[in-house]
Write an enzyme that holds these catalytic residues in place. Sequence first.
Site, PDB file in Angstrom:
ATOM      1  N   SER A   1      43.612   4.808  45.905  1.00 50.50           N
ATOM      2  CA  SER A   1      43.880   3.532  46.564  1.00 50.50           C
ATOM      3  C   SER A   1      44.169   3.750  48.039  1.00 50.50           C
ATOM      4  O   SER A   1      45.150   4.409  48.392  1.00 50.50           O
ATOM      5  CB  SER A   1      45.080   2.839  45.919  1.00 50.50           C
ATOM      6  OG  SER A   1      45.528   1.812  46.786  1.00 50.50           O
TER       7      SER A   1
ATOM      8  N   HIS B   1      39.331   2.654  45.845  1.00 50.39           N
ATOM      9  CA  HIS B   1      40.052   1.457  45.411  1.00 50.39           C
ATOM     10  C   HIS B   1      40.623   0.740  46.631  1.00 50.39           C
ATOM     11  O   HIS B   1      41.375   1.321  47.421  1.00 50.39           O
ATOM     12  CB  HIS B   1      41.164   1.855  44.441  1.00 50.39           C
ATOM     13  CG  HIS B   1      41.861   0.701  43.797  1.00 50.39           C
ATOM     14  ND1 HIS B   1      41.328   0.020  42.718  1.00 50.39           N
ATOM     15  CD2 HIS B   1      43.044   0.109  44.066  1.00 50.39           C
ATOM     16  CE1 HIS B   1      42.163  -0.937  42.347  1.00 50.39           C
ATOM     17  NE2 HIS B   1      43.219  -0.907  43.161  1.00 50.39           N
TER      18      HIS B   1
ATOM     19  N   ASP C   1      42.761  -2.328  47.984  1.00 47.44           N
ATOM     20  CA  ASP C   1      43.801  -3.284  47.598  1.00 47.44           C
ATOM     21  C   ASP C   1      43.965  -4.368  48.646  1.00 47.44           C
ATOM     22  O   ASP C   1      44.462  -4.111  49.743  1.00 47.44           O
ATOM     23  CB  ASP C   1      45.139  -2.555  47.423  1.00 47.44           C
ATOM     24  CG  ASP C   1      45.216  -1.807  46.111  1.00 47.44           C
ATOM     25  OD1 ASP C   1      44.896  -2.414  45.064  1.00 47.44           O
ATOM     26  OD2 ASP C   1      45.585  -0.623  46.122  1.00 47.44           O
TER      27      ASP C   1
ATOM     28  N   MET D   1      45.761  -7.820  49.697  1.00 47.01           N
ATOM     29  CA  MET D   1      46.986  -8.586  49.396  1.00 47.01           C
ATOM     30  C   MET D   1      47.176  -9.681  50.432  1.00 47.01           C
ATOM     31  O   MET D   1      46.955  -9.454  51.625  1.00 47.01           O
ATOM     32  CB  MET D   1      48.198  -7.655  49.446  1.00 47.01           C
ATOM     33  CG  MET D   1      48.103  -6.487  48.501  1.00 47.01           C
ATOM     34  SD  MET D   1      49.548  -5.426  48.682  1.00 47.01           S
ATOM     35  CE  MET D   1      49.220  -4.226  47.382  1.00 47.01           C
TER      36      MET D   1
ATOM     37  N   HIS E   1      40.113  -4.716  44.633  1.00 52.63           N
ATOM     38  CA  HIS E   1      41.149  -5.355  43.813  1.00 52.63           C
ATOM     39  C   HIS E   1      41.785  -6.472  44.629  1.00 52.63           C
ATOM     40  O   HIS E   1      42.568  -6.207  45.539  1.00 52.63           O
ATOM     41  CB  HIS E   1      42.172  -4.271  43.414  1.00 52.63           C
ATOM     42  CG  HIS E   1      43.340  -4.775  42.651  1.00 52.63           C
ATOM     43  ND1 HIS E   1      44.480  -4.009  42.460  1.00 52.63           N
ATOM     44  CD2 HIS E   1      43.561  -5.947  41.996  1.00 52.63           C
ATOM     45  CE1 HIS E   1      45.349  -4.689  41.735  1.00 52.63           C
ATOM     46  NE2 HIS E   1      44.827  -5.866  41.449  1.00 52.63           N
TER      47      HIS E   1
ATOM     48  N   MET F   1      44.287  -9.172  45.226  1.00 52.46           N
ATOM     49  CA  MET F   1      45.592  -9.734  44.860  1.00 52.46           C
ATOM     50  C   MET F   1      45.828 -10.926  45.767  1.00 52.46           C
ATOM     51  O   MET F   1      46.718 -10.934  46.634  1.00 52.46           O
ATOM     52  CB  MET F   1      46.683  -8.658  45.022  1.00 52.46           C
ATOM     53  CG  MET F   1      46.583  -7.595  43.942  1.00 52.46           C
ATOM     54  SD  MET F   1      47.471  -6.086  44.359  1.00 52.46           S
ATOM     55  CE  MET F   1      46.203  -5.232  45.304  1.00 52.46           C
TER      56      MET F   1
ATOM     57  N   MET G   1      47.484  -3.681  35.145  1.00 52.73           N
ATOM     58  CA  MET G   1      48.489  -3.323  36.158  1.00 52.73           C
ATOM     59  C   MET G   1      49.686  -2.679  35.463  1.00 52.73           C
ATOM     60  O   MET G   1      50.287  -3.263  34.563  1.00 52.73           O
ATOM     61  CB  MET G   1      48.966  -4.571  36.916  1.00 52.73           C
ATOM     62  CG  MET G   1      48.003  -5.142  37.935  1.00 52.73           C
ATOM     63  SD  MET G   1      47.391  -3.985  39.169  1.00 52.73           S
ATOM     64  CE  MET G   1      48.907  -3.360  39.895  1.00 52.73           C
TER      65      MET G   1
ATOM     66  N   PHE H   1      52.907  -3.367  46.054  1.00 53.39           N
ATOM     67  CA  PHE H   1      53.339  -2.187  46.799  1.00 53.39           C
ATOM     68  C   PHE H   1      52.890  -0.909  46.101  1.00 53.39           C
ATOM     69  O   PHE H   1      52.852  -0.849  44.871  1.00 53.39           O
ATOM     70  CB  PHE H   1      54.875  -2.171  46.917  1.00 53.39           C
ATOM     71  CG  PHE H   1      55.424  -3.410  47.551  1.00 53.39           C
ATOM     72  CD1 PHE H   1      55.477  -3.543  48.929  1.00 53.39           C
ATOM     73  CD2 PHE H   1      55.841  -4.474  46.760  1.00 53.39           C
ATOM     74  CE1 PHE H   1      55.951  -4.712  49.510  1.00 53.39           C
ATOM     75  CE2 PHE H   1      56.318  -5.651  47.332  1.00 53.39           C
ATOM     76  CZ  PHE H   1      56.374  -5.767  48.717  1.00 53.39           C
ATOM     77  N   GLY H   2      52.603   0.106  46.912  1.00 53.89           N
ATOM     78  CA  GLY H   2      52.372   1.433  46.363  1.00 53.89           C
ATOM     79  C   GLY H   2      53.700   2.119  46.091  1.00 53.89           C
ATOM     80  O   GLY H   2      54.771   1.635  46.502  1.00 53.89           O
TER      81      GLY H   2
ATOM     82  N   ASP I   1      46.355   0.849  37.055  1.00 56.13           N
ATOM     83  CA  ASP I   1      46.717   0.848  38.475  1.00 56.13           C
ATOM     84  C   ASP I   1      48.229   0.695  38.621  1.00 56.13           C
ATOM     85  O   ASP I   1      48.796  -0.320  38.217  1.00 56.13           O
ATOM     86  CB  ASP I   1      45.992  -0.327  39.145  1.00 56.13           C
ATOM     87  CG  ASP I   1      46.201  -0.402  40.645  1.00 56.13           C
ATOM     88  OD1 ASP I   1      46.854   0.489  41.211  1.00 56.13           O
ATOM     89  OD2 ASP I   1      45.679  -1.357  41.243  1.00 56.13           O
ATOM     90  N   GLY I   2      48.866   1.711  39.198  1.00 57.23           N
ATOM     91  CA  GLY I   2      50.285   1.638  39.502  1.00 57.23           C
ATOM     92  C   GLY I   2      51.080   2.757  38.871  1.00 57.23           C
ATOM     93  O   GLY I   2      51.147   2.870  37.651  1.00 57.23           O
ATOM     94  N   GLY I   3      51.640   3.612  39.704  1.00 53.34           N
ATOM     95  CA  GLY I   3      52.478   4.688  39.192  1.00 53.34           C
ATOM     96  C   GLY I   3      51.718   5.753  38.417  1.00 53.34           C
ATOM     97  O   GLY I   3      52.307   6.464  37.592  1.00 53.34           O
TER      98      GLY I   3
ATOM     99  N   GLY J   1      47.458   5.912  44.331  1.00 51.55           N
ATOM    100  CA  GLY J   1      47.680   5.770  45.766  1.00 51.55           C
ATOM    101  C   GLY J   1      48.560   6.880  46.282  1.00 51.55           C
ATOM    102  O   GLY J   1      48.085   7.877  46.857  1.00 51.55           O
TER     103      GLY J   1
HETATM  104  C1  DX5 Z   1      49.654  -2.079  43.807  1.00 53.74           C
HETATM  105  C2  DX5 Z   1      48.228  -1.687  44.083  1.00 53.74           C
HETATM  106  C3  DX5 Z   1      47.957  -0.284  43.730  1.00 53.74           C
HETATM  107  C4  DX5 Z   1      48.751   0.706  44.510  1.00 53.74           C
HETATM  108  C5  DX5 Z   1      48.930   1.914  43.662  1.00 53.74           C
HETATM  109  O1  DX5 Z   1      49.819  -3.424  44.009  1.00 53.74           O
HETATM  110  O2  DX5 Z   1      47.327  -2.502  43.372  1.00 53.74           O
HETATM  111  O3  DX5 Z   1      46.584   0.024  43.785  1.00 53.74           O
HETATM  112  O4  DX5 Z   1      48.172   1.052  45.725  1.00 53.74           O
HETATM  113  O5  DX5 Z   1      49.786   2.785  44.309  1.00 53.74           O
HETATM  114  P1  DX5 Z   1      50.577   3.926  43.556  1.00 53.74           P
HETATM  115  O6  DX5 Z   1      49.549   4.813  42.911  1.00 53.74           O
HETATM  116  O7  DX5 Z   1      51.339   4.578  44.638  1.00 53.74           O
HETATM  117  O8  DX5 Z   1      51.437   3.251  42.506  1.00 53.74           O
HETATM  118 ZN    ZN Z   2      45.087  -1.901  43.109  1.00 55.57          ZN
END
Ligand code: DX5
Ligand code: ZN
Length: 226
Positions: free
Chosen positions: A11, A36, A38, A40, A69, A71, A140, A146-147, A176-178, A198
Amino acid sequence: MSSRPFRIAPSILSADFARLGDEVRAIAEAGADYIHIDVMDGHFVPNISFGAPIMKAVRGVTDKVFDCHLMIAPTDAYLADFAKGGADIITVHAEAGPHLHRSLQAIRGLGKKAGVAINPATPVSAIQHIIDDVDLVLIMSVNPGFGGQSFIPASLDKVRQANALIGGRSVDLEVDGGVSASNALALREAGANVLVAGSAIFAGNDPATYAARIAAIRDAATSRTV
Ligand code: DX5
Ligand code: ZN
């Protein structure tokens, strides 16, 4: 476990935006499968990242799949911009508006692959009636915005449910996420075949580290054949 090809999607939310073109080139060369993207809007999620012009600016850097993606809410008025800007897959959130099916049809009508994302509180059943209208399902595993957030453990069961819903269809199952090397195998065993990462890849923004980090996630995820 999924028989679909395993893919890693770094990401660029965690990239150094001052050097975005170089960052995209670096992860492409380091072994990324998808890029990827993102997007927002500060409305659907409590953060603003960037829009189609920024994505378009780095489109020429690599031929890798741009996995976009969104959002944002509403979505439909912006789909053409992302299609023209070079997105290959455009994913919208099931929660972003009342007419998800219409949005997915619009994406396919623009000649792009259509994805649907669901937030942690949204059940997999929310997408059962549009599963034939998508090329990608995104679970998700953090609240989007947020990353660098912690993986929500209940997401694993949702990946299993989504894998069962997809069945034999040729649909990517993305998480996606963590995501990191520590949960990559469990996610793949649950059925995920695309892992977004990310901070696990970009932390420190040193391109010399990217290949090893991508390889660590790939090796962990594929360390066992199930
Ligand atoms: C969160 C994003 C993710 C994010 C993932 O809203 O959609 O793609 O960048 O970041 P990490 O891998 O650090 O959780
Ligand atoms: Zn994403």
